[in-house]
Design a protein around this motif. Structure first.
Motif, PDB file in Angstrom:
ATOM      1  N   ARG A  39      -1.593   4.211  -4.625  1.00  0.00           N
ATOM      2  CA  ARG A  39      -1.522   2.848  -4.075  1.00  0.00           C
ATOM      3  C   ARG A  39      -2.832   2.474  -3.384  1.00  0.00           C
ATOM      4  O   ARG A  39      -3.331   1.361  -3.544  1.00  0.00           O
ATOM      5  N   ARG A  40      -3.388   3.402  -2.621  1.00  0.00           N
ATOM      6  CA  ARG A  40      -4.665   3.142  -1.953  1.00  0.00           C
ATOM      7  C   ARG A  40      -5.799   2.984  -2.956  1.00  0.00           C
ATOM      8  O   ARG A  40      -6.673   2.142  -2.794  1.00  0.00           O
ATOM      9  N   ARG A  41      -5.792   3.828  -3.991  1.00  0.00           N
ATOM     10  CA  ARG A  41      -6.829   3.717  -5.031  1.00  0.00           C
ATOM     11  C   ARG A  41      -6.750   2.362  -5.728  1.00  0.00           C
ATOM     12  O   ARG A  41      -7.766   1.712  -5.961  1.00  0.00           O
ATOM     13  N   GLN A  42      -5.546   1.918  -6.052  1.00  0.00           N
ATOM     14  CA  GLN A  42      -5.376   0.630  -6.728  1.00  0.00           C
ATOM     15  C   GLN A  42      -5.810  -0.531  -5.833  1.00  0.00           C
ATOM     16  O   GLN A  42      -6.438  -1.477  -6.294  1.00  0.00           O
ATOM     17  N   ALA A  43      -5.488  -0.445  -4.544  1.00  0.00           N
ATOM     18  CA  ALA A  43      -5.899  -1.495  -3.612  1.00  0.00           C
ATOM     19  C   ALA A  43      -7.426  -1.552  -3.514  1.00  0.00           C
ATOM     20  O   ALA A  43      -8.025  -2.636  -3.498  1.00  0.00           O
ATOM     21  N   ALA A  44      -8.060  -0.391  -3.475  1.00  0.00           N
ATOM     22  CA  ALA A  44      -9.519  -0.341  -3.411  1.00  0.00           C
ATOM     23  C   ALA A  44     -10.136  -0.900  -4.695  1.00  0.00           C
ATOM     24  O   ALA A  44     -11.126  -1.640  -4.645  1.00  0.00           O
ATOM     25  N   LEU A  45      -9.548  -0.587  -5.833  1.00  0.00           N
ATOM     26  CA  LEU A  45     -10.060  -1.111  -7.104  1.00  0.00           C
ATOM     27  C   LEU A  45      -9.918  -2.624  -7.197  1.00  0.00           C
ATOM     28  O   LEU A  45     -10.812  -3.311  -7.688  1.00  0.00           O
TER      29      LEU A  45
END
Length: 61
Positions: A39-45
């Protein structure tokens, strides 16, 4: 044209703005790669895509 660009880059405000943007993009890129959760990776992307002027991908389900 080149003269105007060089004059703009010599402005302390523009130099600070470019440096801040570069550090923000670098931090988000690291978060997108190293974040512990998907979820954090997707938000950063998604945020990175917006900063780079690209349409964000829809979230994974």
């Amino acid at each position: 044209m080149l003269h105007h660009l060089l004059a703009l880059l010599n402005s302390p405000f523009i130099t600070t703005l470019l440096a801040t943007h570069s550090l923000t993009v670098a931090g988000l890129a690291l978060t997108a790669v190293c974040a512990p959760t998907a979820r954090r990776r997707q938000a950063a992307l998604r945020t990175l895509a917006v900063l780079l002027g690209r349409p964000p991908r829809p979230p994974l389900k």
